[in-house]
Design a protein around this motif. Sequence first.
Motif, PDB file in Angstrom:
ATOM      1  N   GLY A  28       0.818  -1.199   0.000  1.00 45.49           N
ATOM      2  CA  GLY A  28       0.000   0.000   0.000  1.00 45.49           C
ATOM      3  C   GLY A  28       0.850   1.246   0.000  1.00 45.49           C
ATOM      4  O   GLY A  28       2.059   1.192  -0.181  1.00 45.49           O
ATOM      5  N   ILE A  29       0.196   2.364   0.220  1.00 42.16           N
ATOM      6  CA  ILE A  29       0.879   3.646   0.296  1.00 42.16           C
ATOM      7  C   ILE A  29       0.890   4.067   1.766  1.00 42.16           C
ATOM      8  O   ILE A  29      -0.170   4.209   2.375  1.00 42.16           O
ATOM      9  CB  ILE A  29       0.160   4.704  -0.555  1.00 42.16           C
ATOM     10  CG1 ILE A  29       0.134   4.270  -2.025  1.00 42.16           C
ATOM     11  CG2 ILE A  29       0.835   6.067  -0.404  1.00 42.16           C
ATOM     12  CD1 ILE A  29      -0.721   5.145  -2.910  1.00 42.16           C
ATOM     13  N   PRO A  30       2.087   4.232   2.347  1.00 45.29           N
ATOM     14  CA  PRO A  30       2.159   4.628   3.751  1.00 45.29           C
ATOM     15  C   PRO A  30       1.398   5.936   4.000  1.00 45.29           C
ATOM     16  O   PRO A  30       1.326   6.801   3.122  1.00 45.29           O
ATOM     17  CB  PRO A  30       3.660   4.808   3.995  1.00 45.29           C
ATOM     18  CG  PRO A  30       4.316   3.964   2.951  1.00 45.29           C
ATOM     19  CD  PRO A  30       3.415   4.035   1.756  1.00 45.29           C
ATOM     20  N   LEU A  31       0.848   6.068   5.175  1.00 47.75           N
ATOM     21  CA  LEU A  31       0.084   7.262   5.521  1.00 47.75           C
ATOM     22  C   LEU A  31       0.901   8.541   5.333  1.00 47.75           C
ATOM     23  O   LEU A  31       0.356   9.582   4.960  1.00 47.75           O
ATOM     24  CB  LEU A  31      -0.411   7.173   6.969  1.00 47.75           C
ATOM     25  CG  LEU A  31      -1.471   6.102   7.234  1.00 47.75           C
ATOM     26  CD1 LEU A  31      -1.801   6.049   8.719  1.00 47.75           C
ATOM     27  CD2 LEU A  31      -2.720   6.354   6.414  1.00 47.75           C
ATOM     28  N   THR A  32       2.208   8.464   5.549  1.00 45.22           N
ATOM     29  CA  THR A  32       3.071   9.637   5.414  1.00 45.22           C
ATOM     30  C   THR A  32       3.255  10.070   3.967  1.00 45.22           C
ATOM     31  O   THR A  32       3.761  11.158   3.709  1.00 45.22           O
ATOM     32  CB  THR A  32       4.450   9.358   6.036  1.00 45.22           C
ATOM     33  OG1 THR A  32       4.993   8.177   5.439  1.00 45.22           O
ATOM     34  CG2 THR A  32       4.350   9.190   7.543  1.00 45.22           C
ATOM     35  N   GLU A  33       2.842   9.209   3.021  1.00 46.14           N
ATOM     36  CA  GLU A  33       3.006   9.512   1.599  1.00 46.14           C
ATOM     37  C   GLU A  33       1.679   9.686   0.871  1.00 46.14           C
ATOM     38  O   GLU A  33       1.671  10.000  -0.318  1.00 46.14           O
ATOM     39  CB  GLU A  33       3.818   8.396   0.925  1.00 46.14           C
ATOM     40  CG  GLU A  33       5.213   8.250   1.481  1.00 46.14           C
ATOM     41  CD  GLU A  33       5.946   7.049   0.907  1.00 46.14           C
ATOM     42  OE1 GLU A  33       5.532   6.552  -0.174  1.00 46.14           O
ATOM     43  OE2 GLU A  33       6.914   6.609   1.532  1.00 46.14           O
ATOM     44  N   LEU A  55       2.365  -3.328   9.893  1.00 42.62           N
ATOM     45  CA  LEU A  55       1.532  -2.164  10.186  1.00 42.62           C
ATOM     46  C   LEU A  55       2.395  -0.912  10.355  1.00 42.62           C
ATOM     47  O   LEU A  55       2.002   0.184   9.935  1.00 42.62           O
ATOM     48  CB  LEU A  55       0.684  -2.409  11.435  1.00 42.62           C
ATOM     49  CG  LEU A  55      -0.278  -1.294  11.812  1.00 42.62           C
ATOM     50  CD1 LEU A  55      -1.323  -1.068  10.719  1.00 42.62           C
ATOM     51  CD2 LEU A  55      -0.956  -1.619  13.137  1.00 42.62           C
ATOM     52  N   ALA A  56       3.567  -1.056  10.928  1.00 45.11           N
ATOM     53  CA  ALA A  56       4.472   0.083  11.084  1.00 45.11           C
ATOM     54  C   ALA A  56       4.829   0.667   9.718  1.00 45.11           C
ATOM     55  O   ALA A  56       4.979   1.888   9.580  1.00 45.11           O
ATOM     56  CB  ALA A  56       5.728  -0.335  11.856  1.00 45.11           C
ATOM     57  N   HIS A  57       4.955  -0.175   8.699  1.00 48.02           N
ATOM     58  CA  HIS A  57       5.203   0.331   7.340  1.00 48.02           C
ATOM     59  C   HIS A  57       4.020   1.177   6.863  1.00 48.02           C
ATOM     60  O   HIS A  57       4.205   2.183   6.177  1.00 48.02           O
ATOM     61  CB  HIS A  57       5.467  -0.808   6.363  1.00 48.02           C
ATOM     62  CG  HIS A  57       6.796  -1.462   6.559  1.00 48.02           C
ATOM     63  ND1 HIS A  57       7.989  -0.770   6.583  1.00 48.02           N
ATOM     64  CD2 HIS A  57       7.122  -2.759   6.751  1.00 48.02           C
ATOM     65  CE1 HIS A  57       8.986  -1.603   6.774  1.00 48.02           C
ATOM     66  NE2 HIS A  57       8.486  -2.824   6.888  1.00 48.02           N
ATOM     67  N   HIS A  58       2.798   0.790   7.225  1.00 50.38           N
ATOM     68  CA  HIS A  58       1.611   1.578   6.878  1.00 50.38           C
ATOM     69  C   HIS A  58       1.709   2.980   7.489  1.00 50.38           C
ATOM     70  O   HIS A  58       1.285   3.962   6.871  1.00 50.38           O
ATOM     71  CB  HIS A  58       0.347   0.856   7.364  1.00 50.38           C
ATOM     72  CG  HIS A  58      -0.914   1.628   7.168  1.00 50.38           C
ATOM     73  ND1 HIS A  58      -1.409   1.923   5.909  1.00 50.38           N
ATOM     74  CD2 HIS A  58      -1.782   2.175   8.055  1.00 50.38           C
ATOM     75  CE1 HIS A  58      -2.538   2.623   6.041  1.00 50.38           C
ATOM     76  NE2 HIS A  58      -2.773   2.780   7.340  1.00 50.38           N
ATOM     77  N   PHE A  59       2.279   3.068   8.672  1.00 52.59           N
ATOM     78  CA  PHE A  59       2.434   4.358   9.343  1.00 52.59           C
ATOM     79  C   PHE A  59       3.668   5.127   8.847  1.00 52.59           C
ATOM     80  O   PHE A  59       3.952   6.210   9.325  1.00 52.59           O
ATOM     81  CB  PHE A  59       2.484   4.176  10.857  1.00 52.59           C
ATOM     82  CG  PHE A  59       1.159   3.781  11.444  1.00 52.59           C
ATOM     83  CD1 PHE A  59       0.078   4.654  11.411  1.00 52.59           C
ATOM     84  CD2 PHE A  59       0.985   2.530  12.015  1.00 52.59           C
ATOM     85  CE1 PHE A  59      -1.156   4.289  11.936  1.00 52.59           C
ATOM     86  CE2 PHE A  59      -0.250   2.163  12.544  1.00 52.59           C
ATOM     87  CZ  PHE A  59      -1.320   3.042  12.502  1.00 52.59           C
ATOM     88  N   GLY A  60       4.391   4.535   7.898  1.00 47.85           N
ATOM     89  CA  GLY A  60       5.512   5.229   7.277  1.00 47.85           C
ATOM     90  C   GLY A  60       6.872   4.925   7.856  1.00 47.85           C
ATOM     91  O   GLY A  60       7.854   5.574   7.502  1.00 47.85           O
TER      92      GLY A  60
END
Length: 136
Positions: free
Chosen positions: A68-73, A117-122
């Motif tokens: 997916g696309i991390p939230l920070t991006e 999940l940490a990758h999802h948060f960027g």
Amino acid sequence: MTDDWTPRLAPGLEDIAAMARAARAALPEAYRPAATEVSLRVEDFAPDSILQEMSIHDAFGLTGLYDGIPLTEKSVMDQPHGPDTIWLFRRPILDEWADRGNVALGALVAHVYVHELAHHFGWSDAEIAAIDPWWE
């Protein structure tokens, strides 16, 4: 007395998914809403297309993946590409669990889930490793 293992079955895909959902439910409240927006998918192994894209030659070498696309991006300009997904791969997780021999399966599944999940948060792998030296 010898323990009879013959009637016991290895945890299935739904068992691993249930452990990951339990890890999500145990997250601090601040992270739970965003975590519930990420799809969870459990398969025996990563699909060949993912292994090829990541140049991984041994399917046992990948226990989980954030797709997916991390939230920070994320941007309002992004074109939809499908739901952000955390993939967990049952057979590599079970293989690592057996190799370690010193960690509960639920704890290992939770670790892999939270890592992805940490990758999802960027977070990068290096940032995750700095606070979670799991390999030690």
